[in-house]
Motif scaffolding. Structure first.
Motif, PDB file in Angstrom:
ATOM      1  N   ARG A 196      29.661 -19.981 -14.762  1.00  0.00           N
ATOM      2  CA  ARG A 196      28.796 -21.119 -15.059  1.00  0.00           C
ATOM      3  C   ARG A 196      27.523 -21.034 -14.243  1.00  0.00           C
ATOM      4  O   ARG A 196      27.569 -20.988 -13.017  1.00  0.00           O
ATOM      5  N   PRO A 197      26.368 -21.016 -14.909  1.00  0.00           N
ATOM      6  CA  PRO A 197      25.123 -20.975 -14.124  1.00  0.00           C
ATOM      7  C   PRO A 197      24.926 -22.291 -13.376  1.00  0.00           C
ATOM      8  O   PRO A 197      25.371 -23.345 -13.815  1.00  0.00           O
ATOM      9  N   LEU A 198      24.241 -22.195 -12.263  1.00  0.00           N
ATOM     10  CA  LEU A 198      23.972 -23.392 -11.471  1.00  0.00           C
ATOM     11  C   LEU A 198      22.940 -24.262 -12.179  1.00  0.00           C
ATOM     12  O   LEU A 198      21.970 -23.763 -12.740  1.00  0.00           O
ATOM     13  N   THR A 199      23.176 -25.546 -12.123  1.00  0.00           N
ATOM     14  CA  THR A 199      22.193 -26.507 -12.613  1.00  0.00           C
ATOM     15  C   THR A 199      21.062 -26.577 -11.589  1.00  0.00           C
ATOM     16  O   THR A 199      21.211 -26.097 -10.463  1.00  0.00           O
ATOM     17  N   PRO A 200      19.937 -27.202 -11.932  1.00  0.00           N
ATOM     18  CA  PRO A 200      18.889 -27.392 -10.914  1.00  0.00           C
ATOM     19  C   PRO A 200      19.427 -28.109  -9.671  1.00  0.00           C
ATOM     20  O   PRO A 200      19.090 -27.732  -8.549  1.00  0.00           O
TER      21      PRO A 200
END
Length: 192
Positions: free
Chosen positions: A5-9
């Motif tokens: 899962r990519p990191l959110t801002p």
């Protein structure tokens, strides 16, 4: 934390704040409240993104490890000869040390998190093993004799330069010179 899962801002802000705080104050000394405050998020957001402080520590070290490996690979790629590539991690360390002045985050993490089952402990240990293996691969590629022994010696020199950094001894130039002498002494085969 799920690796895919990519990191959110918000997640990126949390990791950046955690890195700053963990590196300068220590992992065990910094709580999630302070990280949440510094990153401008709630504790709930932090836990939703990472699940636990342990996973946040692992994310922090993973980010650092990726940056370090990229810097080392660039230094290896920039080397003019295979023999110079063997000591390229020392060049990378010179660049890295310009902005990282409190020693090695991975050595610090290993000292603070002695449990081998801790996810961050594994990341820190793997970072050192990666560098050891890289030294050996580069020594083999350069045709050096006894590449396993040479790799161990280079790792000890490299880590010694990092460990003495907070003492303002500037041991990196001496460590680099000794590393180059070891590589020369290991010789290279004529076709390299």
């Amino acid at each position: 934390m799920q690796e895919t899962r990519p990191l959110t801002p918000a997640g990126r802000r949390i990791v950046a704040a955690a890195e700053e705080l963990f590196y300068h104050r220590g992992i065990t000394a910094v709580g999630v409240d302070l990280i949440a405050e510094h990153s401008g998020v709630t504790k709930r957001t932090l836990y939703n993104q990472f699940g636990s402080k342990d996973h946040l520590v692992a994310a922090y070290l993973t980010e650092r490890d990726q940056r370090w490996r990229s810097l080392v690979r660039a230094a290896v790629d920039a080397a003019d000869t295979p023999a110079q590539a063997v000591t390229a991690p020392f060049e990378a360390l010179r660049t890295w040390s310009e902005t990282n002045t409190r020693g090695c985050a991975f050595i610090n993490a290993l000292a603070e998190l002695p449990d081998p089952a801790h996810p961050a402990h594994r990341i820190a240990a793997n970072q050192k093993l990666w560098l050891l293996n890289l030294f050996e691969e580069l020594a083999v590629a350069a045709g050096c004799s006894h590449p396993t022994t040479l790799a161990t010696r280079l790792l000890v020199l490299h880590e010694g330069a990092i460990a003495t950094q907070p003492l303002s001894l500037d041991s990196l130039p001496e460590s680099t010179a000794l590393a180059r002498a070891l590589v020369r002494a290991a010789g290279t085969s004529p076709h390299h």
